[in-house]
Design an enzyme around this catalytic site. Structure first.
Site, PDB file in Angstrom:
ATOM      1  N   SER A 234       0.853  -1.185   0.000  1.00  0.00           N
ATOM      2  CA  SER A 234       0.000   0.000   0.000  1.00  0.00           C
ATOM      3  C   SER A 234       0.888   1.233   0.000  1.00  0.00           C
ATOM      4  O   SER A 234       1.891   1.287   0.717  1.00  0.00           O
ATOM      5  CB  SER A 234      -0.911   0.005   1.232  1.00  0.00           C
ATOM      6  OG  SER A 234      -1.758   1.130   1.208  1.00  0.00           O
ATOM      7  N   GLU A 235       0.516   2.232  -0.793  1.00  0.00           N
ATOM      8  CA  GLU A 235       1.407   3.373  -1.005  1.00  0.00           C
ATOM      9  C   GLU A 235       1.622   4.219   0.243  1.00  0.00           C
ATOM     10  O   GLU A 235       2.532   5.040   0.285  1.00  0.00           O
ATOM     11  CB  GLU A 235       0.896   4.243  -2.154  1.00  0.00           C
ATOM     12  CG  GLU A 235      -0.433   4.885  -1.902  1.00  0.00           C
ATOM     13  CD  GLU A 235      -1.121   5.289  -3.199  1.00  0.00           C
ATOM     14  OE1 GLU A 235      -1.378   6.489  -3.365  1.00  0.00           O
ATOM     15  OE2 GLU A 235      -1.396   4.411  -4.027  1.00  0.00           O
ATOM     16  N   ASN A 236       0.778   4.037   1.282  1.00  0.00           N
ATOM     17  CA  ASN A 236       1.006   4.783   2.517  1.00  0.00           C
ATOM     18  C   ASN A 236       2.032   4.104   3.420  1.00  0.00           C
ATOM     19  O   ASN A 236       2.284   4.569   4.528  1.00  0.00           O
ATOM     20  CB  ASN A 236      -0.308   5.013   3.276  1.00  0.00           C
ATOM     21  CG  ASN A 236      -1.033   3.728   3.617  1.00  0.00           C
ATOM     22  OD1 ASN A 236      -1.087   2.807   2.815  1.00  0.00           O
ATOM     23  ND2 ASN A 236      -1.618   3.667   4.793  1.00  0.00           N
TER      24      ASN A 236
ATOM     25  N   HIS B 204       6.584   6.659   3.841  1.00  0.00           N
ATOM     26  CA  HIS B 204       5.856   6.949   2.602  1.00  0.00           C
ATOM     27  C   HIS B 204       6.806   7.101   1.412  1.00  0.00           C
ATOM     28  O   HIS B 204       6.525   6.634   0.306  1.00  0.00           O
ATOM     29  CB  HIS B 204       5.075   8.251   2.836  1.00  0.00           C
ATOM     30  CG  HIS B 204       3.989   8.498   1.852  1.00  0.00           C
ATOM     31  ND1 HIS B 204       3.913   9.643   1.106  1.00  0.00           N
ATOM     32  CD2 HIS B 204       2.913   7.758   1.496  1.00  0.00           C
ATOM     33  CE1 HIS B 204       2.841   9.603   0.328  1.00  0.00           C
ATOM     34  NE2 HIS B 204       2.218   8.481   0.546  1.00  0.00           N
TER      35      HIS B 204
END
Length: 213
Positions: A47-49, A86
């Site tokens: 997940s990009e977070n 991130h």
């Protein structure tokens, strides 16, 4: 007219993700794919977070408000999963380290152009997120979306009319009516929902279609 449900679409996408793949699931409809990945396959969801090793959605009442995906939905973390900055997450996306990404879309063109961040309407809120990074960085890009808009227009088009996210980046399209490959010779229909003919599908699609050999 018969249509694949959103859960059937998610299960169909999950079938095409192989053992050992590193995968990003986009915000919205693609997040459902996590619930249908086979438990006997080791597949790494990113997940990009800043998550790697993401599992399916938690059972009701077992949500952890500090454990969410990029769409702010509660998720689980599998054994061996990791949290990270991130910036490191985007380095993974931009550096070609993801085998697949599954994205939603407003439009996909016959040549695999992707438009999924803005409709161009003056009052629309742009929502690019990491879509451009994923479209250019993932080795294969799958799109999961309804075949038509709420007003009946085809979302598969000869040429996108909305601002582009990526050019020629989409490899396969999964809709509530069909599964299509984007090939050098155009759009190839791999599967059609039961009860819908190829000819009927073509009438609902604003781009030329070919039958799979």
């Amino acid at each position: 007219m018969n249509r694949f449900t959103r859960d059937q679409m998610a299960a169909r996408v999950a079938q095409d993700i192989p053992e050992g793949a590193y995968v990003n699931l986009g915000i919205g409809l693609p997040t459902k794919v996590a619930n249908y990945l086979p438990k006997d396959k080791e597949i790494f969801l990113q997940s990009e977070n800043g998550l790697l090793g993401m599992g399916p959605a938690p059972a009701p009442g077992e949500e952890d408000e500090d454990l969410i995906n990029a769409g702010k939905q509660p998720v689980t973390l599998l054994t061996g999963g990791a949290y990270f900055h991130h910036a490191d997450s985007f380095a993974m996306m931009r550096g070609g380290h993801l085998d697949f990404c599954v994205l939603g879309a407003f439009q996909v063109s016959a040549t695999g152009d992707l438009a999924n961040w803005h409709t161009g309407a003056p009052d629309a809120i742009p929502a690019v997120g990491g879509a451009m990074d994923l479209a250019s960085g993932a080795k294969q890009v799958f799109v999961m979306m309804e075949h038509q808009t709420k007003t009946g227009e085809s979302k598969i088009v000869s040429q996108c009319s909305y601002p582009l996210t990526g050019i020629g980046c989409v490899n396969r399209i999964y809709t509530d009516l069909a599964v299509l490959d984007v090939s050098k010779d155009g759009l190839v229909v791999l599967e059609i929902v039961e009860g819908l003919s190829f000819e009927e599908l073509q009438k609902l699609t604003d781009a030329p279609l070919r039958r799979a050999v």
